[in-house]
Design a protein around this motif. Sequence first.
Motif, PDB file in Angstrom:
ATOM      1  N   LEU A  28       0.829  -1.215   0.000  1.00  0.00           N
ATOM      2  CA  LEU A  28       0.000   0.000   0.000  1.00  0.00           C
ATOM      3  C   LEU A  28       0.860   1.260   0.000  1.00  0.00           C
ATOM      4  O   LEU A  28       0.551   2.243  -0.685  1.00  0.00           O
ATOM      5  N   LEU A  29       1.935   1.247   0.773  1.00  0.00           N
ATOM      6  CA  LEU A  29       2.819   2.419   0.834  1.00  0.00           C
ATOM      7  C   LEU A  29       3.487   2.669  -0.512  1.00  0.00           C
ATOM      8  O   LEU A  29       3.614   3.807  -0.956  1.00  0.00           O
ATOM      9  N   LYS A  30       3.886   1.578  -1.154  1.00  0.00           N
ATOM     10  CA  LYS A  30       4.538   1.733  -2.467  1.00  0.00           C
ATOM     11  C   LYS A  30       3.542   2.330  -3.463  1.00  0.00           C
ATOM     12  O   LYS A  30       3.858   3.228  -4.243  1.00  0.00           O
ATOM     13  N   LYS A  31       2.300   1.823  -3.366  1.00  0.00           N
ATOM     14  CA  LYS A  31       1.242   2.304  -4.260  1.00  0.00           C
ATOM     15  C   LYS A  31       0.960   3.793  -4.022  1.00  0.00           C
ATOM     16  O   LYS A  31       0.591   4.533  -4.930  1.00  0.00           O
ATOM     17  N   GLN A  32       1.128   4.232  -2.762  1.00  0.00           N
ATOM     18  CA  GLN A  32       0.883   5.646  -2.436  1.00  0.00           C
ATOM     19  C   GLN A  32       2.058   6.542  -2.835  1.00  0.00           C
ATOM     20  O   GLN A  32       2.027   7.753  -2.618  1.00  0.00           O
ATOM     21  N   GLY A  33       3.123   5.930  -3.374  1.00  0.00           N
ATOM     22  CA  GLY A  33       4.232   6.744  -3.880  1.00  0.00           C
ATOM     23  C   GLY A  33       5.396   6.938  -2.933  1.00  0.00           C
ATOM     24  O   GLY A  33       6.296   7.729  -3.191  1.00  0.00           O
ATOM     25  N   TYR A  34       5.399   6.221  -1.809  1.00  0.00           N
ATOM     26  CA  TYR A  34       6.542   6.328  -0.897  1.00  0.00           C
ATOM     27  C   TYR A  34       7.740   5.546  -1.447  1.00  0.00           C
ATOM     28  O   TYR A  34       7.575   4.598  -2.222  1.00  0.00           O
ATOM     29  N   ASP A  35       8.934   5.930  -1.015  1.00  0.00           N
ATOM     30  CA  ASP A  35      10.150   5.169  -1.281  1.00  0.00           C
ATOM     31  C   ASP A  35      10.243   4.136  -0.158  1.00  0.00           C
ATOM     32  O   ASP A  35      10.544   4.480   0.984  1.00  0.00           O
ATOM     33  N   VAL A  36       9.940   2.871  -0.476  1.00  0.00           N
ATOM     34  CA  VAL A  36       9.773   1.841   0.562  1.00  0.00           C
ATOM     35  C   VAL A  36      10.975   0.895   0.628  1.00  0.00           C
ATOM     36  O   VAL A  36      11.455   0.426  -0.403  1.00  0.00           O
ATOM     37  N   ILE A  37      11.434   0.630   1.833  1.00  0.00           N
ATOM     38  CA  ILE A  37      12.494  -0.370   2.061  1.00  0.00           C
ATOM     39  C   ILE A  37      11.945  -1.372   3.067  1.00  0.00           C
ATOM     40  O   ILE A  37      11.325  -0.993   4.066  1.00  0.00           O
ATOM     41  N   GLY A  38      12.164  -2.660   2.820  1.00  0.00           N
ATOM     42  CA  GLY A  38      11.713  -3.706   3.748  1.00  0.00           C
ATOM     43  C   GLY A  38      12.853  -4.138   4.649  1.00  0.00           C
ATOM     44  O   GLY A  38      13.973  -4.386   4.172  1.00  0.00           O
ATOM     45  N   LEU A  39      12.585  -4.212   5.944  1.00  0.00           N
ATOM     46  CA  LEU A  39      13.618  -4.626   6.904  1.00  0.00           C
ATOM     47  C   LEU A  39      13.046  -5.742   7.769  1.00  0.00           C
ATOM     48  O   LEU A  39      11.984  -5.581   8.367  1.00  0.00           O
ATOM     49  N   PHE A  40      13.748  -6.860   7.821  1.00  0.00           N
ATOM     50  CA  PHE A  40      13.313  -7.978   8.665  1.00  0.00           C
ATOM     51  C   PHE A  40      14.129  -7.962   9.952  1.00  0.00           C
ATOM     52  O   PHE A  40      15.349  -7.852   9.925  1.00  0.00           O
ATOM     53  N   MET A  41      13.435  -8.035  11.100  1.00  0.00           N
ATOM     54  CA  MET A  41      14.132  -8.031  12.385  1.00  0.00           C
ATOM     55  C   MET A  41      14.351  -9.463  12.853  1.00  0.00           C
ATOM     56  O   MET A  41      13.394 -10.205  13.041  1.00  0.00           O
ATOM     57  N   LYS A  42      15.613  -9.797  13.050  1.00  0.00           N
ATOM     58  CA  LYS A  42      15.915 -11.111  13.612  1.00  0.00           C
ATOM     59  C   LYS A  42      16.131 -10.892  15.106  1.00  0.00           C
ATOM     60  O   LYS A  42      17.058 -10.195  15.510  1.00  0.00           O
ATOM     61  N   ASN A  43      15.256 -11.481  15.907  1.00  0.00           N
ATOM     62  CA  ASN A  43      15.273 -11.144  17.328  1.00  0.00           C
ATOM     63  C   ASN A  43      15.694 -12.270  18.246  1.00  0.00           C
ATOM     64  O   ASN A  43      15.727 -12.085  19.449  1.00  0.00           O
ATOM     65  N   TRP A  44      15.980 -13.427  17.674  1.00  0.00           N
ATOM     66  CA  TRP A  44      16.341 -14.519  18.569  1.00  0.00           C
ATOM     67  C   TRP A  44      17.213 -15.534  17.864  1.00  0.00           C
ATOM     68  O   TRP A  44      16.871 -16.032  16.824  1.00  0.00           O
ATOM     69  N   HIS A  45      18.390 -15.821  18.423  1.00  0.00           N
ATOM     70  CA  HIS A  45      19.108 -17.018  17.967  1.00  0.00           C
ATOM     71  C   HIS A  45      19.992 -17.523  19.090  1.00  0.00           C
ATOM     72  O   HIS A  45      21.182 -17.690  18.960  1.00  0.00           O
ATOM     73  N   ASP A  46      19.381 -17.726  20.233  1.00  0.00           N
ATOM     74  CA  ASP A  46      20.121 -18.221  21.379  1.00  0.00           C
ATOM     75  C   ASP A  46      19.894 -19.728  21.457  1.00  0.00           C
ATOM     76  O   ASP A  46      18.834 -20.193  21.832  1.00  0.00           O
ATOM     77  N   ASP A  47      20.923 -20.493  21.064  1.00  0.00           N
ATOM     78  CA  ASP A  47      20.738 -21.940  21.009  1.00  0.00           C
ATOM     79  C   ASP A  47      20.676 -22.579  22.391  1.00  0.00           C
ATOM     80  O   ASP A  47      20.318 -23.730  22.539  1.00  0.00           O
ATOM     81  N   SER A  48      21.027 -21.811  23.430  1.00  0.00           N
ATOM     82  CA  SER A  48      20.957 -22.391  24.770  1.00  0.00           C
ATOM     83  C   SER A  48      19.504 -22.490  25.227  1.00  0.00           C
ATOM     84  O   SER A  48      19.179 -23.195  26.156  1.00  0.00           O
ATOM     85  N   VAL A  49      18.638 -21.753  24.565  1.00  0.00           N
ATOM     86  CA  VAL A  49      17.203 -21.876  24.864  1.00  0.00           C
ATOM     87  C   VAL A  49      16.530 -22.390  23.605  1.00  0.00           C
ATOM     88  O   VAL A  49      16.355 -21.663  22.650  1.00  0.00           O
ATOM     89  N   THR A  50      16.188 -23.667  23.604  1.00  0.00           N
ATOM     90  CA  THR A  50      15.543 -24.204  22.409  1.00  0.00           C
ATOM     91  C   THR A  50      14.081 -23.837  22.487  1.00  0.00           C
ATOM     92  O   THR A  50      13.423 -24.071  23.502  1.00  0.00           O
ATOM     93  N   ILE A  51      13.597 -23.261  21.414  1.00  0.00           N
ATOM     94  CA  ILE A  51      12.228 -22.778  21.443  1.00  0.00           C
ATOM     95  C   ILE A  51      11.311 -23.766  20.748  1.00  0.00           C
ATOM     96  O   ILE A  51      10.266 -24.116  21.213  1.00  0.00           O
ATOM     97  N   SER A  52      11.731 -24.250  19.602  1.00  0.00           N
ATOM     98  CA  SER A  52      10.995 -25.334  18.953  1.00  0.00           C
ATOM     99  C   SER A  52      11.958 -25.931  17.955  1.00  0.00           C
ATOM    100  O   SER A  52      12.977 -25.340  17.624  1.00  0.00           O
TER     101      SER A  52
END
Length: 395
Positions: free
Chosen positions: A20-44
């Motif tokens: 939607l932002l791109k369609k509205q004419g904004y200069d859009v950049i996508g950023l993915f946040m990696k928030n967890w990679h602690d192998d001492s706590v197995t999550i799944s």
Amino acid sequence: MKRVIVGLSGGVDSSVAAYLLKKQGYDVIGLFMKNWHDDSVTISNECPWLDDSNDAMLVAEKLGIPFQTVDLSKQYKERIVDYMFNEYEKGRTPNPDVLCNREIKFDVFLKIALELGADYVATGHYCRKGIIENSGKVTYQLLAGVDNNKDQSYFLCQLSQEQLSKALFPIGELTKPEVRDIANDIGLVTADKKDSQGLCFIGKVRLPEFLQQQLKPKEGLIVEIPNDLKIFNQKQPKFTSEIDKLKFLSRKVNYKIDDGKVVGKHQGAHFFTKGQRKGLAVGGTPEPLFVIDTDVEENVIYTGQGKEHPGLLKKALFVGNDELHWIREDLVLDVDVTMQVEARIRYRQPLQKATLHKIDSGLYVEFEACQSAITEGQFVAWYKNDELLGSGVIS
């Protein structure tokens, strides 16, 4: 062209927000946040963040926008995970999603976006932003999303004017089905992806397992408190002041083991929260048992039968000054002033009529009707019409 950095999470909501932002004419950049990679706590056993980051990358490719991943796991651990463990150890129940928005998305992430030359950051939250201009001064409003089923304003209840000034919520005017339709129409890989469950940004984690890897199990007693305990039938005393009445209505009952009977054992009071029904593993009662209180010092869980147990119900709560937050700074209450609002003590709870009472040390929220399982550490948020005005941590 104003530059917007979208937090692409790999879900359908943020994907459509970017489109939607791109369609509205904004200069859009996508950023993915990696928030967890602690192998001492197995999550799944699965690796949800890898799948999500791939989906986010495919969406960016499809939309023709630049994409990168930022690793915020150090800040996430310090500001969210450590805080959570600390709160659970104290016997409080934090809300990681509210914290994640205040501390990560609209603080750490926002600063990175501004360094990349962004004018705004955008997320796929179902809420809206309003702007009031009054003699040259601009005030930003946080408004509920149009989709009543999905309104996520509660999760943003700790944002400041500064943070709101830089925020965009492109899907706030849409319903979830409309968002999915747009994603299908333009052929996004995330169109039919299920909404993520679990901890904000960590992925498919169930909180008890996550906590058990950090907080040590410790066997203790489960005590059932009868509905007719004397303290529940106390006649309301005559109050000399409004504050005395509010103190009484919001008071914490201190149970003792011999107030009830021992009905089982548990592996740590800090794993349980008020209002919880699952995980007690105690059967044989006419009505299901609910947690009505936990004592982490003595490691005892107090329970009661049925949703209407008087130990679950309360009409008022208190927020201390240090944990009180107003989004609408222009509406901050002075001492001895009251305000009629609607409030909620958890996400998805229908708004409840309430009165705010400001005193020297903080703020009382007095509800018209009894509320179930008012829980220390959770957030109460108050609204006027569809605008979220402020919030605080229940003390």
